[in-house]
Write an enzyme that holds these catalytic residues in place. Structure first.
Site, short mmCIF file in Angstrom:
data_model
loop_
_atom_site.label_atom_id
_atom_site.label_comp_id
_atom_site.label_asym_id
_atom_site.label_seq_id
_atom_site.Cartn_x
_atom_site.Cartn_y
_atom_site.Cartn_z
N GLY A 71 -4.56 -10.93 -42.35
CA GLY A 71 -4.37 -12.28 -42.88
C GLY A 71 -3.01 -12.47 -43.53
CB THR A 72 -1.05 -10.37 -45.88
OG1 THR A 72 -2.14 -10.28 -46.81
CG2 THR A 72 0.26 -10.47 -46.64
CG ASN A 147 -9.46 -16.29 -51.86
OD1 ASN A 147 -8.83 -17.32 -51.62
ND2 ASN A 147 -9.09 -15.43 -52.78
CD GLN A 175 -12.41 -14.94 -47.76
OE1 GLN A 175 -13.59 -14.86 -47.35
NE2 GLN A 175 -11.81 -13.90 -48.33
CB SER A 195 -8.08 -11.40 -42.15
OG SER A 195 -8.16 -10.04 -42.52
CG HIS A 197 -10.31 -6.86 -44.08
ND1 HIS A 197 -10.67 -6.78 -45.40
CD2 HIS A 197 -9.13 -7.49 -44.05
CE1 HIS A 197 -9.73 -7.34 -46.15
NE2 HIS A 197 -8.79 -7.78 -45.36
CB THR A 233 2.89 -0.14 -29.75
OG1 THR A 233 4.14 0.21 -29.16
CG2 THR A 233 1.75 0.35 -28.87
CB CYS A 322 -6.19 -6.53 -63.01
SG CYS A 322 -5.89 -5.54 -64.46
C1 LIG Z 1 -7.90 -16.72 -48.04
C2 LIG Z 1 -7.24 -15.41 -47.74
N1 LIG Z 1 -6.06 -15.39 -47.12
C3 LIG Z 1 -5.43 -14.24 -46.82
C4 LIG Z 1 -5.97 -13.03 -47.15
C5 LIG Z 1 -5.24 -11.76 -46.79
O1 LIG Z 1 -5.84 -11.14 -45.71
P1 LIG Z 1 -5.60 -9.56 -45.41
O2 LIG Z 1 -6.36 -8.83 -46.46
O3 LIG Z 1 -6.14 -9.35 -44.04
O4 LIG Z 1 -4.13 -9.34 -45.48
C6 LIG Z 1 -7.20 -12.99 -47.81
C7 LIG Z 1 -7.80 -11.69 -48.24
O5 LIG Z 1 -8.41 -11.61 -49.28
C8 LIG Z 1 -7.86 -14.21 -48.11
O6 LIG Z 1 -9.04 -14.23 -48.74
#
Ligand SMILES: Cc1ncc(COP(=O)(O)O)c(C=O)c1O
Length: 384
Positions: A71-72, A147, A175, A195, A197, A233, A322
């Protein structure tokens, strides 16, 4: 000790069927998907099948899917792939840090960013999006589902505003995937992030949907992988797992899984509201994804409650980040108007496909007494 994992917005366990789909791609079918020989052809075919599956979940063409590391990266590719110095960007105060910190970086590169406020339910107003438009607005990036609260933003309306203004629209649907039906055409977005996971695939794999005709500046320079939009890759096993998880996420809407998750979440909320005083559900009045519940337990330090529940076998989380030893109240909950104390007193419960009724029972069995014990230590609670 019996344990219940109710923190699925942080990450989800791999589903056994996802692992099974991935397994051949570690040892037997190990080829580089760019190789032209038999081994490469096998993995290329697997990657392309997974692309079809992910496209099926998002309602787009397979050629519009770019596989990423999560996701990032998808959020960063959408933002830095579109925006240049001097551009203006519209986002919201409640985005994930993958978007917020990318926007902070844009500001240091000479871009202007408008951070839209949210109302008391944590909703962005489409009218505010419209009003924030400027002649140099290049991108609107507003998340689909939050999230922390699970609130679903009016992305279809925002997409229509973006289209009318001829501005790119990116939505972080990390999410939302598997929890709310996704259709990039209905949303009207040019870019959409997911994402792996968060939908029971592996950590470290994700995808960005890039609508046909969207010229994206790549972030990584290398080979012409992913149609020159993301060099490197391919993570074949991870991508195959994402494809399988996307199929299962899509099936969840018709096979009762999503409905079961909603039932568990609703029972959790109703019981907490009925059995514990001075509590409330954040954003209860907004459209929300069915698996998420953000609940405040006044007169309690959320971190203390997370630790106490963990000691009894239940994993949940606060919305708080935190940093440098100090617990900052959640930027999402404070943006929607919660006091710092109430934001710190909030816990997030998030349910996944693997959860059972017994998991929720375990939480509900220990929560009232745990809250009561922590409140006994609170001088403010004892005064009232
Ligand atoms: C709304 C949202 N965007 C992006 C991310 C980032 O995803 P990733 O952990 O796959 O980098 C998260 C992960 O918590 C998320 O909840």
């Amino acid at each position: 000790m019996r344990r219940a994992y109710l923190d699925n917005n942080a990450t989800t366990p791999l589903l056994p069927a996802v692992l099974e789909a991935m397994q051949p791609y570690f040892i037997e079918q190990f080829g580089n998907a760019s190789s032209i020989h038999h081994h490469g052809q096998q993995t290329r075919a697997a990657v392309e099948r997974a692309r079809e599956s992910v496209a099926g979940l998002l309602g787009c063409r397979a050629s519009e899917i770019v596989f990423t590391s999560g996701g990032t990266e998808s959020d960063n590719l959408a933002i830095f792939g579109i925006v240049q110095a001097g551009d203006h960007v519209i986002t919201s105060a409640i985005e994930h840090h993958a978007v917020l910190n990318a926007c902070k970086r844009l500001e240091s590169m000479g871009c202007e960013v408008t951070y839209l406020p949210v109302d008391g339910q944590a909703l962005v107003s489409p009218e505010d999006v419209k009003r924030a438009l400027r002649p140099n607005t290049r991108l609107i990036t507003i998340m689909m589902a939050n999230n922390e609260t699970g609130v679903i933003q009016p992305v279809n309306e925002i997409g229509a505003i973006a289209a009318e203004a001829d501005v790119f629209f990116h939505t972080d649907a990390v999410q939302a995937a598997g929890k709310a039906p996704l259709d990039v055409k209905a949303i009207g977005c040019d870019l959409l992030s997911i994402s792996g996971h968060k939908i029971h695939a592996q950590q470290g794999v994700g995808a960005l949907c890039v609508r046909k005709g969207t010229l994206l500046q790549p972030m990584l320079y290398g080979g012409r992988h992913e149609r020159a939009r993301r060099a490197g890759t391919e993570n074949v096993a991870g991508i195959v797992g994402l494809g399988k998880a996307a199929e299962m996420a899509r099936a969840g809407f018709s096979n009762g899984e999503v409905a079961k998750i909603r039932e568990l979440r609703d029972r959790l909320e109703h019981t907490v509201l009925k059995t514990i005083d001075s509590v409330g559900v954040n954003s209860a009045g907004a459209p929300r994804v069915p698996n998420t519940s953000s609940i405040y337990f006044d007169y309690i330090e959320g971190e203390a409650l997370v630790i106490a529940l963990d000691l009894k076998g239940v994993a949940v989380s606060t919305g708080a980040a935190c940093s440098s030893g100090a617990i900052e109240p959640s930027h999402v909950l404070t943006a929607m108007g919660l006091s710092a104390d109430r934001a710190r007193a909030s816990l997030r419960f998030s349910i996944g496909k693997q959860n059972t009724s017994e998991d929720v029972d375990l939480l509900l069995a220990i929560l009232p007494e745990t809250v009561a014990r922590l409140r006994e230590l609170s001088p403010v609670y004892n005064k009232i």
